[in-house]
Structure formats: structure tokens, C-alpha cells
Design a protein around this motif. Structure first.
Motif, PDB file in Angstrom:
ATOM      1  N   ARG A 565      10.151  13.474  15.254  1.00 12.30           N
ATOM      2  CA  ARG A 565       9.734  14.767  14.535  1.00 12.30           C
ATOM      3  C   ARG A 565       8.925  15.565  15.624  1.00 12.30           C
ATOM      4  N   TRP A 613      13.099   2.963  18.026  1.00 14.72           N
ATOM      5  CA  TRP A 613      11.625   3.560  17.376  1.00 14.72           C
ATOM      6  C   TRP A 613      10.304   3.018  17.849  1.00 14.72           C
ATOM      7  N   ASN A 617       7.640   5.563  19.324  1.00  6.08           N
ATOM      8  CA  ASN A 617       6.248   5.249  18.788  1.00  6.08           C
ATOM      9  C   ASN A 617       5.357   5.357  19.882  1.00  6.08           C
ATOM     10  N   VAL A 622       7.105  10.155  15.944  1.00  2.00           N
ATOM     11  CA  VAL A 622       7.210   9.416  14.529  1.00  2.00           C
ATOM     12  C   VAL A 622       8.514  10.023  14.084  1.00  2.00           C
ATOM     13  N   SER A 623       9.024   9.433  13.065  1.00  2.00           N
ATOM     14  CA  SER A 623      10.343   9.835  12.378  1.00  2.00           C
ATOM     15  C   SER A 623      10.286  11.425  11.939  1.00  2.00           C
ATOM     16  N   GLY A 663       6.841  13.519   5.491  1.00  2.29           N
ATOM     17  CA  GLY A 663       6.834  12.302   4.405  1.00  2.29           C
ATOM     18  C   GLY A 663       6.928  12.412   3.037  1.00  2.29           C
ATOM     19  N   LYS A 785       3.386   8.812   5.976  1.00  5.06           N
ATOM     20  CA  LYS A 785       3.262   7.712   6.642  1.00  5.06           C
ATOM     21  C   LYS A 785       4.755   7.527   7.431  1.00  5.06           C
ATOM     22  N   ASP A 786       4.697   7.088   8.674  1.00  2.09           N
ATOM     23  CA  ASP A 786       6.139   6.756   9.597  1.00  2.09           C
ATOM     24  C   ASP A 786       6.831   5.584   9.005  1.00  2.09           C
ATOM     25  N   TRP A 788       9.328   4.623  10.569  1.00  2.00           N
ATOM     26  CA  TRP A 788      10.009   3.864  11.934  1.00  2.00           C
ATOM     27  C   TRP A 788       8.748   2.806  12.206  1.00  2.00           C
TER      28      TRP A 788
END
Length: 810
Positions: A565, A613, A617, A622-623, A663, A785-786, A788
Motif C-alpha cells: 500500500r 512481506w 513490513n 503494509v498490504s 482493511g 489491520k495488516d 501480511w
């Protein structure tokens, strides 16, 4: 003077070129046909009946030795061409140099071999030609277990043929349902059910890790650790254009041999036809476009003007006892509507896809008699508004009163195409019937109509009946799925009012006819429960599509794409270095900038996902949820930060929106954009939610589309402050979450409920707007929340927990 024409490859496309030349211009060319196989042209479409034992090789030969001798065609069979010398205009075959004036390359395609250990062991075969078929027949004669890798058209035909010959067959398919390119999930489910009823085991979402054996294939090892015993392994996972001889000759080659609309390669003396070519960026694997190409090649060789124009094609599965038809484009897209008919007792499923009052796609299972009529509507672009209410019931239901079943075919004009494979029109068939072709076999012999894939057999028989008369002897509201009679709307209402807070409660209280739902209803029920009861219901990963379970988009080769992201499309040197380092570390083959202002890492191996990931991170990435039914991206322009035309801080607003919405799970993917001025550099006016900044504030639009259908947003409201723009957006998204049918984009949903209904709740009713915002924040307390990070902590291969009583969701 007779010109020398050399043809490389004796497939169906080159056979059709030869037919055209010998029919219309006999003697014009001195033809030499070269083929690596030790035989001439035959109907490869009919290899499946040969495998199953319904036909013999002699039954599918289209051009025999007598034909070649009669037309003076020299043949070189069983020897491959090793070189093309474009300067001297010769080819080398078996040490001999053959001159040409025009050369036609028709080398077809080569089977794709998945690169796993053991792929070269004896006992591993592909399925492309007669030699492959004979190898499978020999293996079946010895009996035992066969594993077919690939649940597409060829793989299923191989599986059915081997099962007919007595082998214990298992089909492995990487995707969630069989024949996903030709069928929707509902038809894929019915096909799987019918194949399993024949004793064929089907395993979807099955990825092959290795083929095991000591000296020959003995078993197939899956990525999940399962080992399947195998005396024979058939790879039928796809094909690639056979371009090696063209590449060696220096012709232009991309995915296939590049040709123009006249089928000419980059060398004007060399043409190409069939599965080996690429025309206007397209590849071709079905027989109908290949025959169209052959007609163009023949016309060009004779100096006549002709161009190849790709057409829609239909698919009919050639497995005895399976009636299945697919045509057009039936993918979900904004602006499309479905008409669906189900008869569970008879195993019938029909789905029509409507766009702009025209039929664009059709899938039929169990009853395909009207398939060619629907295919004609698709090809002709016929407006169907006047027959919309009865369209699903076929041609006999049109016109009010009960219609003559043959009236539709009787009304077709003489030039209407009946056989797409062979380009045979109604007039040609009627002429043949009047000339004495009084049964299907005679019509096939005289015109070749229905002689290839067989899809048009029903239409040809109807023409026989219409022409011969008595002389012819003929050889509900849509529920959510087949598990229930309830619609999506019924289920949503009952989940809220009963209330129902678990999948088991839904199955039991609403009278589901299956134990655990199916791949169609479970993803929808999972979403409805988590949207309505975010605190009480726990998301079920197995009820999600494979991309959502893996938190990455699976690619056609089984690898994945990873999209971190970037809030509002903004990044920094540290993040870019982390992305570059990850691409190097995990040998990512493709790094692409997306249209949503993100960076996509394509080709990541499944086992590397948690590790990449974790690395991303550590850089704060994040995803990007590029795989989810949820917020994908918020695209922005630079606004007042840098642009002299910017009226507001569009970048800052985009970042805030993305940080609020990320999310969240929604019925379908959601994309936003914020443009800093009416010049609209962020393309906000074709997004699910698009905000255009103006001097007086913010114009908030919704329900845009920019996919297969393009639609401008509709104005939800104008507000003066940034916070009001955020509030309208969040309230709209939550209203969409609470009320839309699963897999309906906002565009489709707003069209159903009406923009006024939306505005009344989001813009006009301030109390309802506040409730919607509070409900969204409650849900986000669980889901912002992430994903990943949860799996990256272990830095080990991620496999979702599975309840083996469930069927995979996709």
C-alpha cells in the motif's frame, strides 16, 4: 508459370488452406507439405473420441495419401524443418534444400510443461497429437491410476477418455473451478459433479510440486504434501505457439509469429496461419478463427483482397454425456446484468449476460439445444430489449404465443452462418439438402457443416427438418445458489432480523439443502455475516477466494503478485529501496507501476510470500489489498502541494481517506480518486467514489466505472470541508456494505436502488449518516489491520487451515 508453395505443418489450418487452393485455383501452385509428424492432415478436434475408443484414427483423417496424389501435392512427413534461408528462399528438411516462392508456416502450438522435478520421467505425457493419444491408449491398456494435470478443455477430454478405457483418473486443477476460462463457477460445479459421478476424482486449487518415481513416473506430489499414486501423468495445462523455426529465421516473433490482417509475417514472402500466429496482439486456439485465417491466406496467395477479423467463438465440451455450451464474455463487469435459469432436478443451468440491451455472453449446462441461437445473438449484436422477459427460454418463446420450435431457424436468411468452424452458411446447407443430402452425415460430407467441433449439430438438424418436412427422421427470481431458494436480498434481511450470527445458523435456520453451502454461496454468506455482525462473527478464510486466502493475487503460472500500500499514491526513497531490495532478493521477474499509483511485484513464489512481506513490513509497508473485495486504492493528483491549478490539498485528502478505509471488506472491490481541480488528473469521475476539488470545496461523486464498461460518476453531494467529504465517503461505503448484493460493484448497486435513495440516507438524513459512520468504525476496529504482518511474523510458508468437509470457495 506454376509457383512453388511450401507449407510447414499439417494441422487443421494448413489443411483448410490446401482445400481452398485445390477447390478454387487447382494447378496454380506446386505445393509441398512438410510435417514433423509421420502423417498428413487430420482432425485434431476428434482426438478425444479416438482416446475414448469411439473413433479410430482413420475416421478423423481429413486428407489421405490419395488426396495428395490426386492434387499433385508432394509430401515430406516424419521429418522436421531445421532451417529457413530467407535470402535464398529455401527450407532445409532432412538434409534437403527445398526452394519456395511463398512459404506458409503452420507449426501450430506446443504443450506447456510445468517446470517441476520429474517432468521428464517416462510415463509423463502431454496431449496434443495422435502420438500422445496413442501413448495414453497404451498406458490405459495396462490399467492403473492416471493423474491429469489441468482441468481445462484438453485435460477433461483426456480424463474422460482414460476413464472410458478403465483407468482410475484424478484431475488436478490449479484454479477454483474447472474450465474457468470458459465457464462460470455454477457451470463449473455442475461439470465437476457430473465427472465425479463417472468415477473421476477432481481436486481444485491443487498445485503440483513434483512428479516422483524411480526410473518412471509413480506418483504426483502436491504443494500441500498430498501424494497421489500415478502410473500415467498427463500434462494438459496449456499451449504455447510453436515459433522456434520462425525465431531462428529472424522473423518478428512476440508471443506468436507476428502477422498482419493478411496473415503476412515480417517477410513478405512468408505467411503464417493457425495457433502459431499472433495477430493484433491476440493468440488463437479454437478452430473457427483458424479456418477464417486459412481463407484469408488462400485469398492472398491468389492475389485477392482479404483481411482476417477475429470473431466471437463458442466452446462445446466433447465428453460423451456432457452437454455444455459457452460463448462470448460472461465475466462480471459494471453495467452487466444476468438472467439465470436453474432446474436442479434435471441438472440444467443457463446463464445469459446482458449489456446495453445486447447479449454478450452465454453459459449453458444440461440443455444446450438453443446454444447456437444465443451465439447468433451475440455475434450479430442483436438488441434483445423486446424479448428480454422470455429470452432465457430460447427462440421458441419469442413472439408471444407458443412458437413453432423450428420458426427461428426457418426465419434465418440464407447468408446466416450456421457452422462457425467451417464458415458454412444456411444457404449452402439448404442447397446441399435439396441436392440429396438428406441426413446429418450427408450434409457433413457435402458442406463440412457440423464436421468439426459439433456445436452446430442441432442447427443443422433443424435445417434438415425445416427443408425436408415429414421426410426428415431425427436421429425462477434467481436464488443465491443451488443450495437454497432464497435470494441474496432474502438472506441479507433474515441475517439481520432473525438474527443469524454464524454460517451454521444460516445453513440450519434457512433450510440450506447442502451441509456447508457451496463455492457460490459461502463467500457471500461470509461477507454478509462479517458486515452485519463484526463483533460476533469471525471471518472464515476458507469461504474466501484463493487470492484473499493467500493475501496475494495468484498468476497464471501459480506465482503471486505483491502490491504494498502507498497511501494516496505517495511513497518515499526508503520504501522504494525496500521494494527494490525485495525484488532483487526474491528474484521478482516483473516490477510494474499500476494505474492505481502502486508498484506491483509480479512472479513471487508462494513459499516466499511471508518472507517478502516481512521485509516490506520492516520498511513500514503494509498490504495494498490488491487481491481483496475491499478498498484497493485512493488515487490522487499533487493538488495544492505542487500544481499551480490545484484548488485543495487533494493528496492529503486521499491519504486520509485511504487511512480511514483500508482493511475494510466490501461486496466487491472499491477504488477511489481525488483530483485537485476540475482538470481531473486523478481520473476521479470514473471511480466508485471520486472527489473533485473546486474553489468552494469538494464535489463528491459515486458509482463510476472504468473497466469493460465506462461510466461517469453521479453527483452525491457538494460539501465545503474536507471532513464533510470524508464523512460522505465513509457513509456511502457503509451503506453499500450493508445493502449491496455480494459481488455487485457500487455502480451496479446504485443502479438498482437509485441515487435518490442513497442521497436520502447519506446526504439528507444526518442522523443516519452518523449511524453509518459509527457502524463503519465499529467494523474497522476489527479489520483495520495488516494481514501480511500476521503471517510475516512466522516467516514461513502460509497455508490456510482447512476443514476438509468444505468445498473450496472459488
Amino acid at each position: 508459370m506454376t509457383r512453388k508453395l511450401v507449407i510447414i505443418g499439417a494441422g487443421m489450418a494448413s489443411g483448410r488452406v490446401i482445400d481452398h487452393l485445390t477447390d478454387t485455383a487447382p494447378g496454380t501452385f506446386d505445393i509441398t507439405l512438410v510435417n514433423a509428424e509421420p502423417r498428413g492432415n487430420y482432425n485434431r478436434i476428434m482426438l478425444s473420441p479416438v482416446l475414448s475408443g469411439e473413433k479410430a484414427y482413420n475416421d478423423i483423417v481429413t486428407h489421405d495419401d490419395a488426396f495428395y496424389a490426386e492434387h499433385g501435392i508432394a509430401t515430406r512427413f516424419g521429418t522436421a524443418v531445421t532451417a529457413i534461408d530467407r535470402k535464398s528462399r529455401t527450407i532445409t528438411v532432412g538434409g534437403e534444400h527445398l526452394p519456395y516462392d511463398r512459404l506458409l508456416i503452420a507449426t501450430g502450438s506446443a504443450p506447456f510443461i510445468i517446470p517441476v522435478p520429474g517432468k521428464d520421467l517416462p510415463g509423463v505425457v502431454t496431449y496434443r497429437d495422435l502420438d500422445d493419444t496413442n501413448a495414453m491408449i497404451a498406458a490405459a491398456d495396462r490399467g492403473g491410476k492416471a493423474v491429469v494435470i489441468g482441468g481445462g478443455l484438453l485435460g477433461l477430454e483426456a480424463a474422460a477418455g482414460l476413464a472410458e478405457r478403465g483407468m482410475d483418473v484424478t484431475v488436478l486443477h490449479l484454479m477454483g473451478h474447472l474450465m474457468e476460462r470458459q465457464l462460470d463457477p455454477a457451470a463449473g460445479y455442475l461439470l465437476r459433479r457430473d465427472l465425479e459421478a463417472r468415477g473421476i476424482t477432481v481436486r481444485t486449487q491443487a498445485s503440483t510440486k513434483a512428479i516422483i518415481g524411480d526410473g518412471r513416473a509413480e506418483a504426483v506430489l502436491l504443494e500441500d504434501g498430498t501424494t497421489l499414486p500415478a502410473d500415467l501423468v498427463v500434462m494438459a495445462v496449456g499451449i504455447r505457439p510453436e515459433t522456434r523455426i520462425a525465431t531462428d529465421a529472424g522473423l518478428e516473433v512476440e508471443r506468436g509469429i507476428v502477422v498482419n490482417a493478411q496473415m503476412e509475417t515480417s517477410d513478405p514472402h512468408i505467411l503464417a496461419v493457425g495457433e502459431c500466429v499472433e495477430c493484433a496482439g491476440q493468440l488463437f486456439g479454437l478452430v473457427a478463427p483458424l479456418y477464417d485465417q486459412a481463407k484469408v491466406v488462400a485469398a492472398g496467395l491468389m492475389g485477392e483482397p482479404a483481411v482476417f477479423v477475429p470473431k466471437d467463438t463458442a466452446t462445446k465440451l466433447k465428453v460423451t454425456g456432457v452437454d455444455l455450451f459457452s460463448a462470448g464474455d460472461f465475466a462480471d463487469a459494471p453495467g452487466r446484468e444476468d438472467i439465470v435459469f436453474r432446474d436442479p432436478g434435471r441438472g440444467i443451468y443457463k446463464r445469459l449476460v446482458i449489456e446495453d440491451d445486447r447479449l454478450v455472453g452465454a453459459v449453458m449446462y444440461g440443455d444446450t439445444a438453443d446454444g447456437n441461437w444465443f451465439f447468433g445473438l451475440i455475434k450479430d449484436g442483436t438488441e434483445i430489449e423486446d424479448m428480454r422477459e422470455t429470452l432465457i427460454f430460447g427462440p421458441t418463446a419469442q413472439g408471444g404465443a407458443a412458437a413453432d420450435p423450428l420458426s427461428a431457424v426457418a426465419a434465418l436468411p440464407p447468408e446466416a452462418e450456421i457452422c462457425g468452424c467451417n464458415g458454412v452458411c444456411k444457404g449452402t446447407i439448404v442447397t446441399a439438402i435439396d441436392g440429396g443430402a438428406t441426413d446429418l452425415g450427408a450434409v457433413r460430407a457435402a458442406t463440412k457443416a457440423s464436421a468439426s467441433c459439433g456445436t452446430c449439430t442441432g442447427l443443422v438438424e433443424q435445417l434438415l427438418q425445416v427443408t425436408l418436412g415429414d421426410g426428415f427422421v431425427k436421429p425462477a427470481a434467481q436464488p443465491i445458489c443451488g443450495c437454497t431458494e432464497l435470494t441474496h436480498e432474502d438472506v441479507r434481511r433474515l441475517i439481520k432480523t432473525t438474527p443469524l450470527k454464524s454460517q451454521e445458523a444460516v445453513w440450519q435456520e434457512l433450510g440450506w439443502t447442502t451441509r456447508n453451502g457451496c463455492h457460490v454461496c459461502r463467500p457471500a454468506i461470509n461477507f454478509y455475516l462479517l458486515a452485519d455482525w463484526p463483533l460476533e462473527y469471525r471471518d472464515d478464510p476458507q469461504s474466501r477466494f484463493v487470492n484473499e486466502r493467500k493475501h496475494a493475487n495468484i498468476q497464471k503460472d501459480g506465482t503471486f503478485s505483491v502490491v504494498p500500500r502507498m497511501w494516496g499514491g505517495i511513497t518515499n526513497p526508503r520504501e522504494l529501496r525496500a521494494i527494490a531490495d525485495a525484488a532483487d532478493k526474491y528474484a521478482v521477474p516483473t516490477v510494474k507501476v499500476t494505474g492505481g499509483q502502486r508498484i506491483d511485484l509480479l512472479g513471487v513464489k508462494g513459499e516466499d510470500l511471508p518472507h517478502i512481506w516481512a521485509d516490506l513490513n520492516r520498511a513500514g509497508l503494509v498490504s495494498g489489498h490488491a487481491y481483496s473485495k475491499g478498498l484497493r486504492t485512493v488515487k490522487t493528483c499533487v493538488g495544492t502541494d505542487h500544481c499551480r491549478f490545484g484548488t485543495q490539498d487533494s493528496t492529503g485528502l486521499g491519504i486520509k481517506l485511504e487511512q480511514v478505509l483500508w482493511g475494510s471488506w466490501t461486496p466487491h472491490k472499491v477504488k477511489l480518486a481525488v483530483s485537485g481541480c476540475p482538470r481531473n488528473c486523478a481520473e476521479a469521475t470514473c471511480k466508485d467514489v471520486g472527489i473533485v476539488c473546486v474553489d468552494s470545496g469538494y464535489q463528491v461523486g459515486v458509482a463510476g466505472a472504468a473497466g469493460m464498461d465506462v461510466k461517469e460518476t453521479e453527483r452525491l453531494g457538494d460539501v465545503a470541508t474536507e471532513q464533510e467529504a470524508i464523512d460522505l465517503t465513509v457513509a456511502f461505503v457503509q451503506l453499500y456494505r450493508e445493502n449491496a448484493k455480494y459481488l455487485d460493484r457500487p455502480y451496479k448497486w446504485v443502479a438498482k436502488v437509485g441515487l435518490d435513495w442513497v442521497k436520502a440516507r447519506v446526504v439528507d438524513d444526518l442522523a443516519e449518516r452518523a449511524r453509518l459512520i459509527d457502524a463503519f468504525e465499529l467494523s474497522q476496529s476489527i479489520y483495520r489491520k495488516d494481514p501480511w504482518a500476521e503471517h510475516a511474523q512466522q516467516a514461513e510458508s502460509f497455508q490456510p487451515l482447512a476443514d476438509l468437509t468444505l468445498e473450496a470457495a472459488e
